[in-house]
Design an enzyme around this catalytic site. Structure first.
Site: not given
Length: 723
Positions: A115, A123, A270, A272, A274, A311, A338, A431, A456-459, A630
């Site tokens: 992600v 990136y 992403d 959103e 990040s 790149r 996303r 999430e 997703g644990f965090l959200d 993020d």
């Protein structure tokens, strides 16, 4: 279509659409903006109704918990209440998804997923090119190999460390593509005879692979004397590179100089969590990079050491199959996009009354239009999707009605911009609590489009805390990872996905390994995601993806899913068990340690978001361990502090003292950054510090505990003040 004059459009965005996005397409500028106006007219009111329903449900749940504080004592009554208010929907009859035209990277191949903030072109390119990675480089450059007995990393090539890397690489080959007899460590020569790979061992005996079908063919690796052998195991490819002239190959008994791994099979580009994109300039930067990825011509020039490097996207790889035919290996990760969720609006486009339009509507249209540049390519070119699909991951949806809204929006976009029906596929991020408990119904609402669900644990924990804010003080964050509801949630996601026919059709994903410098520990732990039934799991870097790829050779996820499909389904009652502390009488030192940890993480992330517009970066935690963070990290930490403050576990003065003290520590951690502006001691004038405090002190009032509204407002204020 609606008159585009009903919209006020940021000049930078308007110019991008006219001069770049639509170049080469049959869509005119007037058609594009008319399509957006039509979508806004049709979907913005419905979007607002869905948000109002969220707020109404939350208000009713708050009232219930005020009347029934603490852990749920009567689960039957609690579930009845949730059904009565429309929070908990009927799961309905069993069904299987019917999504068509799905690329094998999503339907069939289990592997690592990246992600990446699409706003950063470098990136984004790194992630897209992470389809292939050097196992030797990944092992050598990280703590995956220890530094004992002189095997130090850094500086010039260390042959002692190199020997350890080669030993580990050969052990990996023995696991993934074992020989019928002996070890790859004992091979002195590889050869192909009659389409079969043969290996000569040190004792001069010949042997083949235990499973000859794993050998695919040979490719010219470039350079005199270079030969590459291509293999496939568990649907993933790996390439053993031989070169006697290479510094590593010349010291290897079989001239092996590297093992190339098919690594990041898919990447979520992403827009959103990040990304910090708060206005027309920011959104244009996001869309410009997406355009370059879809056209295939995105480039980025940067300085690396004393060299200027440009790149671009990698080409495909070709090899000669054992049947004598030319074969293609995709050179890039399959890209998903996303989009923003339903909550946020953006001043990039306003309606005639000055209101900002829902950002997700703009994202959907732009994604559909820009995808034309990929879908219009010849099938033999470096296309992203070879099946003619566009993959949109949709975050932060609450329940089946909101999924149905996204499906209807995608269908309308397809019609307006001339895409075949069901081209826009949807990934449902599991999430939010209301999506978890209604996951089967959410999938049903998108059964012809869904290609992805994940945990997703965090959200998810942030929403868990906010939803049950009034129930009481929550357990400490570290305890959440072993709590009843979280274990059930992880199993429930897999159980529902398998019961809905995801195997062989769609991805079931697991969350991020957040510590990019701790690869040895990642290798030890992250194999658990595969054993839990995940087709893909998030990694923080291309290097991590290469190392994580070893797990997918070791574990056959198809076999795991077949076994898990027969186990008892996870319990809804367990998911609905609220993580309220049974006895919240922590000692003062433990309370302060929890506050310090949360505050430091919040400040370390927010200061970069507000002052530098960086939405994802490696932020040192309170112990100086770098974490890829993020907004999801911010959500859980701010909601946890807000919850403890709300229930009197700590005081406002204590929280403020903690924030100010931790700001000083964050300033010290960023002392080497010449662009960094310290928060201490001028707390009253630091926009970043004020934003961080607001996330806590106003946390209970934030919709679903989201951080975006406050962050966007403060970032806009910072941009206006600093030009």
């Amino acid at each position: 279509m609606t008159d585009p004059k009903s919209l006020t459009i940021d000049p930078t965005l308007r110019a991008f659409v006219a001069q770049e996005a639509l170049t080469g397409l049959s869509i005119t500028e007037e058609q594009f903006w008319s399509a957006l106006a039509t979508l806004v007219e049709t979907f913005a009111p419905r979007n607002q109704e869905l948000l109002a329903k969220r707020a109404a449900l939350q208000s009713q749940i708050d009232d219930w918990h005020r009347e029934n504080p603490g852990p749920v004592r009567d689960m039957t009554a609690y579930k009845s209440f949730l059904r009565d208010i429309g929070y908990l929907a009927s799961a309905g009859d069993d069904f299987h998804i019917k999504t068509k035209n799905v690329d094998p990277e999503i339907a069939l191949i289990s592997g690592p997923q990246l992600v990446v903030p699409i706003k950063n072109a470098r990136y984004a390119l790194n992630a897209a090119n992470a389809r292939w990675g050097s196992l030797y480089d990944a092992l050598y450059g990280t703590d995956a190999i220890d530094e004992d007995n002189g095997a130090t990393r850094g500086g010039a090539y260390n042959p002692v460390r190199g020997e350890k890397v080669i030993k580990r690489g050969k052990a990996f080959l023995d696991m993934a593509i074992p020989l019928a007899d002996g070890s790859h460590a004992d091979v002195i020569d590889y050869d192909v005879r009659g389409g079969t790979l043969l290996a000569t061992l040190r004792d001069t005996t010949n042997t083949g692979l235990r499973d000859p079908d794993k050998f695919c063919g040979v490719r010219s690796g470039g350079g005199k004397g270079r030969t590459d052998y291509v293999f496939r195991n568990n649907h993933l490819h790996l390439i053993v590179c031989l070169n006697p002239d290479h510094p590593v190959g010349r010291d290897d008994s079989a001239d092996v100089c590297d093992i190339l791994m098919e690594s990041a099979v898919t990447t979520i580009m992403d827009c959103e969590d990040s990304v910090a994109a708060v206005d027309g300039d920011d959104k244009t930067a996001v869309y410009r990079n997406l355009l370059g990825l879809m056209r295939g011509d995105l480039t980025e020039r940067f300085t690396k050491g004393d060299k200027s490097v440009e790149r671009s996207l990698n080409p495909d790889l070709f090899y000669l199959g054992k049947d004598g035919e030319k074969k293609r290996l995709t050179g890039r990760s399959l890209m998903l996009v996303r989009n923003v969720g339903h909550l946020m609006t953006n001043p990039a486009v306003r309606t005639s009354d000055g209101a900002e339009i829902p950002e997700g509507i703009l994202d959907a249209l732009m994604t559909g239009v820009l995808a034309h540049h990929d879908l219009g390519k010849d099938e033999n070119t470096n296309r992203n999707s070879r099946t003619g699909s566009v993959y949109i991951v949709k975050p932060k949806m609450h329940g089946p009605d909101e999924v149905a809204f996204a499906v209807d929006l995608f269908a309308a976009v397809e019609k307006l911009v001339g895409l075949p029906g069901e081209t826009l596929k949807i990934g449902i991020m599991d999430e939010e609590r209301r999506t978890t408990v209604n996951l089967k119904s959410c999938i049903r609402a998108a059964h012809n489009r869904v290609i992805f669900i994940n945990t997703g644990f965090l959200d998810r924990t942030g929403d868990e805390i906010h939803t049950s804010m009034q129930a009481g003080p929550m357990i400490r964050k570290a305890e959440m990872k072993t709590s009843t509801w979280l274990t059930a949630y992880e199993d429930w996601n897999v159980d529902v996905g398998l019961s809905c026919g995801f195997q062989g059709k769609a991805q079931i994903g697991k969350g991020m390994w957040a510590m990019p410098d701790l690869m040895s520990e990642m290798i030890r732990q992250k194999i658990g995601h595969l054993k839990a039934g995940a087709d893909c799991a998030w990694t923080p870097s291309p290097t991590a993806a290469t190392l994580h790829a070893m797990h997918y050779h070791e574990v056959d996820v198809d076999e795991v899913q077949e076994k898990l499909a027969k186990r008892p389904h996870a319990s809804l009652d367990d998911i609905l068990s609220i993580p309220v502390a049974a006895d919240p009488r922590w000692n003062p030192a433990d309370i302060q340690a929890e506050l310090d940890n949360n505050a430091q993480g919040i400040l370390g992330y927010v200061v970069r978001w507000i002052d530098q517009g960086v939405g994802c970066s490696k932020v040192p935690d309170i112990h100086d361990v770098g974490l890829m963070e993020d907004r999801a990290t911010l959500r859980i930490s701010s909601q946890h502090m807000a919850n403890w403050l709300h229930h009197g576990i700590c005081s406002r003065d204590q929280v403020m003292e903690t924030m100010q003290r931790m700001a000083g520590i964050v300033d010290q951690q960023n002392a080497d950054d010449p662009t960094y502006k310290a928060m201490a001691p001028a707390f009253d004038t630091s926009v970043a510090f004020q934003a961080a405090c607001a996330l806590v002190f106003e946390g209970t009032a934030q919709p679903s505990g989201y951080t975006e509204p406050l962050l966007h407002a403060r970032r806009l204020a910072w941009k206006q003040a600093n030009g």
